[in-house]
Enzyme design. Structure first.
Site, short mmCIF file in Angstrom:
data_model
loop_
_atom_site.label_atom_id
_atom_site.label_comp_id
_atom_site.label_asym_id
_atom_site.label_seq_id
_atom_site.Cartn_x
_atom_site.Cartn_y
_atom_site.Cartn_z
N SER A 311 43.82 37.10 34.49
CA SER A 311 42.58 37.17 35.26
C SER A 311 42.23 38.63 35.48
O SER A 311 43.09 39.51 35.44
CB SER A 311 42.76 36.49 36.62
OG SER A 311 43.52 37.32 37.50
N ASP A 312 40.94 38.91 35.67
CA ASP A 312 40.59 40.22 36.21
C ASP A 312 41.19 40.27 37.62
O ASP A 312 41.61 39.25 38.17
CB ASP A 312 39.08 40.40 36.24
CG ASP A 312 38.66 41.87 36.22
OD1 ASP A 312 39.50 42.72 36.58
OD2 ASP A 312 37.52 42.17 35.85
N CYS A 313 41.24 41.45 38.19
CA CYS A 313 42.03 41.61 39.42
C CYS A 313 41.45 40.83 40.59
O CYS A 313 40.36 41.11 41.06
CB CYS A 313 42.18 43.08 39.75
SG CYS A 313 43.27 43.88 38.56
#
Length: 797
Positions: A311-313
């Site tokens: 995932s993106d952060c």
């Protein structure tokens, strides 16, 4: 909800842990250390990657498994497995934006290449590959010093859809083909194993084949490093109006998804063999990207993706916290894992997976699936093959960072990417022997901090545009004119006007920096910030000779006033040119390098800001006054077009050979029922062929060549970017105005000629998505354009 309260603490916690891990030793910790931890089956290099990964996962307890679901993966002391940080950044050189890279050690800098949008402007595939390869060497060297990981989150291959996007600078531009090919070259250069003899060359061996690029494919799937294609998908809005990237729902048609948003990701996986895919913050048609099981599984099943999905952060957190897509954190974690997300940047999975399993929302078997993907990538990287100092890249070290070769490559990338947009009366190049004095004006002219754009680490050298220009003309003066790029006051104009009056030539550096466009910050205007336009015009009014205007920034700027002002003789776009940008600019201004870069994005007028940034449609719609986006579909006025760029010399083309007819009959199966399915409703004539219905592998047999001669008719050697466009018959809705089907950068000496060949695959290059997202080849006359040349190709049955 304020993301500073919900998201930032999670990232800070992750970063703090990672910093502790990185400082434990001056070289990386590693599993399978003899004598106590080397006898496990997952340490046995004679077994397959899959067998080793399965063995490893089978030995873990559930709490140990969950500990691996964060980018800061926990240690498993009883198995001798140290912690590992997945999050390192390498967009255009090593950067310490993520916790995986640190410059607090024996290595304090790394080569800062131009921002991606600048390198893309070179339209040079070989250059893109070399940059990826050079960054990989420096990354492995930093890993050996305990200052970086092996998994990096680059490249950014989102299409630069809207000129206001703060992160458009990180991308290769607005054309899906260019973005796709940049992604493939960077990933290959970054991931592929370098031949031992290439590495030996760096240690002093002279007996090396200069053309050697990477190991012959031995089928073992091993990686030098891991690259990550991001952000999947339709992500190109940070913060605009009432929308933020954390809660934005990108409403995308099937047509636009197929021929704009998805091609770079499909190509990055199929051709680049990327080992990581990052899902984005935004939702797509109502479903958060990291919960889009159909999209993530399409990458694995249809595109053959073999790697891990991150995932993106805190993008897993946003599923519940921002988008309200689920009723609980546990459901958000379960939805992400079931969709195919293997690892969460942040701590959301660490904190919620146990309860999600206990509540029956996700199974331990799906956690195992995620871990198999994660450990398989680590195994391919050699992380479980023993001490890395004795491995394939064990000798790479500080001498391989900021090397003369890498700095020369950074210089060449800046040279090739800088774009000359205006050069009235051949103002440039200047003859340094005839320039008695030079005045430099502009806040970015003597500022090194933003030369690289976003995701820039610590550059090897810190020279400004001013200091490099000073090397050519000793009598060079500088004032900022504006206190900063925002330029809210004209109090410094008087001093700028004064030095401009006294100088032989004046260079004004205007444009953007990271205070105007960056991650989490979009623009609202396309004009020069603040009073910059007034500064430029004030200088132009008093300068003895026409002014040279240099523009910084990754996004387009409406400089129509300068384009039309005869007192401004030349306009040069340098973007964010990296640590060697000053030298590259000086060489171009004074004729030591002939510019050849081309704009990889359309430059729109200020009036384009009336178009909602949140409208994801690519195609124009006259019924609602919508002008479309990018050169492929935009129907409005332009400041500068996609592909614009001048040279100090002149090039002529001639198409030597190209077919005038192309029969697609062999694409169709013999059964007449298939042909009937391709007929448009109410029509008796076949107008296009749908690629879903063509014979398997028949596309390759239809490839054809377009052979072109390029002649440099001027007095200066130079490189030139050839761009072959097609315009297809309008037999269905949504056909592009034109689309790029081939490009090549060639170097031609003065008064000489060279030949280049474009290989055209009709199924890829002459097709378009229909309104339900199926690719079709229109039948009829396709016009091929190369500069002012046009060639007609009849596509028929």
């Amino acid at each position: 909800m304020n993301h500073q309260l919900t998201l930032i603490p999670l990232l800070f916690f992750t970063s703090a842990i990672a910093e502790t891990f990185k400082n434990l030793d001056s070289h990386p910790q590693f599993p399978c250390k003899p004598p106590h931890f080397s006898s496990y089956p997952f340490c046995n290099v004679s077994l397959s990657i899959k067998q080793r990964a399965i063995s490893l996962v089978s030995l873990l307890t559930l709490p140990e498994k969950i500990g691996q679901l964060s980018t800061t993966a926990a240690s498993v002391p009883r198995l001798g497995i140290p912690p590992y940080e997945w999050w390192s950044e390498s967009l255009h050189g090593l950067a310490d934006n993520g916790p995986g890279v640190s410059f607090n050690g024996s290595i304090s800098a790394a080569t800062s290449f131009p921002q991606v949008i600048v390198s893309a402007a070179s339209f040079n595939r070989t250059l893109w590959y070399k940059i990826g390869s050079a960054v990989a060497v420096e990354a492995r060297a930093m890993y050996n010093g305990g200052q970086a990981g092996l998994t990096f989150w680059a490249p950014n291959i989102n299409v630069f859809r809207d000129p206001r996007w703060g992160r458009g600078q990180e991308t290769p531009g607005e054309d899906p083909k260019v973005v796709s090919e940049y992604g493939v070259e960077f990933v290959r250069g970054f991931q592929e194993k370098k031949k031992r003899k290439v590495l030996q060359r760096r240690f002093g061996s002279d007996d090396v084949d200069d053309d050697a690029r990477y190991d012959d494919d031995d089928g073992d799937g091993k990686l030098m490093l891991s690259a990550c294609c991001k952000h999947f998908t339709a992500y190109d809005l940070e913060k605009w109006g009432n929308f933020t990237r954390y809660d934005f729902n990108a409403v995308v048609t099937e047509q636009d998804m197929e021929d704009t948003y998805q091609p770079p990701f499909e190509t990055c996986i199929k051709d680049g063999k990327a080992s990581c895919l990052m899902c984005s913050y935004n939702a797509v048609n109502g479903v958060p990207a990291c919960a889009q099981g159909d999209l993530l599984q399409k990458a694995r099943v249809e595109w053959g993706f073999e790697g891990y999905i991150t995932s993106d952060c805190d993008a897993v957190a946003t599923i519940f916290e921002y988008q309200g897509y689920t009723k609980s954190p546990e459901e958000a974690v379960a939805d992400a894992i079931k969709a195919g997300v293997d690892i969460n940047c942040g701590t959301y999975m660490l904190r919620n997976t146990q309860s999600a399993i206990e509540q029956g929302k996700v199974s331990e078997e799906l956690v195992d699936r995620a871990l198999l993907n994660l450990f398989a990538v680590q195994l391919r990287l050699g992380l479980f093959d023993g001490d890395p100092r004795g491995g394939h890249y064990g000798k790479l070290g500080s001498n391989d960072i900021c090397s003369s070769d890498h700095r020369k490559l950074a210089l060449e990338a800046a040279r090739q990417g800088i774009v000359l947009l205006k050069n009235d009366h051949k103002l440039l190049p200047l003859n340094k022997n005839h320039v008695s004095s030079l005045a430099i004006v502009g806040p970015m002219a003597n500022n090194i901090s933003n030369m690289g754009g976003t995701y820039t680490g610590k550059p090897c050298q810190r020279k400004t545009l001013f200091t490099e220009l000073l090397e050519y003309v000793k009598k060079t003066s500088y004032v900022s004119g504006c206190s900063d790029v925002s330029c809210v006051s004209d109090t410094g104009f008087g001093e700028a006007v004064a030095i401009a009056k006294g100088a032989d030539f004046v260079i004004v550096v205007a444009g953007l920096d990271l205070s105007q466009e960056t991650e989490d910050k979009d623009r609202f205007s396309l004009s020069l910030p603040g009073k910059q336009k007034d500064l430029v015009s004030s200088i132009a009014a008093v300068s003895k000779k026409p002014v040279i205007l240099v523009l910084t920034g990754g996004g387009p700027v409406d400089v129509t006033f300068a384009k039309n002002d005869p007192r401004i003789g030349s306009i040069i776009w340098i973007g964010y040119p990296g640590e060697t940008g000053g030298q590259a600019l000086a060489e171009i201004i004074f004729g030591d390098f002939n510019p050849g870069g081309r704009l990889p994005i359309t430059w729109y007028p200020e009036s384009f800001t009336d178009v909602p940034m949140s409208d994801m449609h690519m195609r124009a719609d006259s019924s609602r006054g919508y002008p479309g986006r990018t050169y492929r579909f935009y129907t409005g006025p332009q400041v500068y077009s996609f592909g614009a760029g001048l040279s100090y010399t002149k090039f002529d083309y001639k198409i030597i050979s190209a077919p005038i007819r192309l029969s697609l009959s062999e694409l169709l199966p013999q059964q007449s029922s298939h042909k009937k399915q391709l007929l448009q409703h109410g029509e008796e004539q076949l107008q296009y062929i749908q690629l879903d219905d063509v014979m398997v592998n028949s596309c390759e047999s239809l490839r054809f060549n377009v052979q072109v001669n390029v002649r440099n008719t001027g007095e200066i050697d130079g490189s030139h970017v050839l761009m072959l466009f097609s315009k297809m018959p309008r037999v269905l809705s949504g056909v592009p105005e034109k689309q790029l089907i081939g490009f090549d950068r060639v170097h031609v000496r003065s008064n000489e000629m060279m030949e280049t060949v474009f290989v055209i695959d009709p199924c890829k290059h002459l097709s378009v998505a229909n309104d339900v997202g199926k690719r079709v080849i229109p039948l009829g006359i396709h016009a091929l354009f190369l500069g002012d040349l046009q060639h007609s190709l009849s596509v028929e049955l």
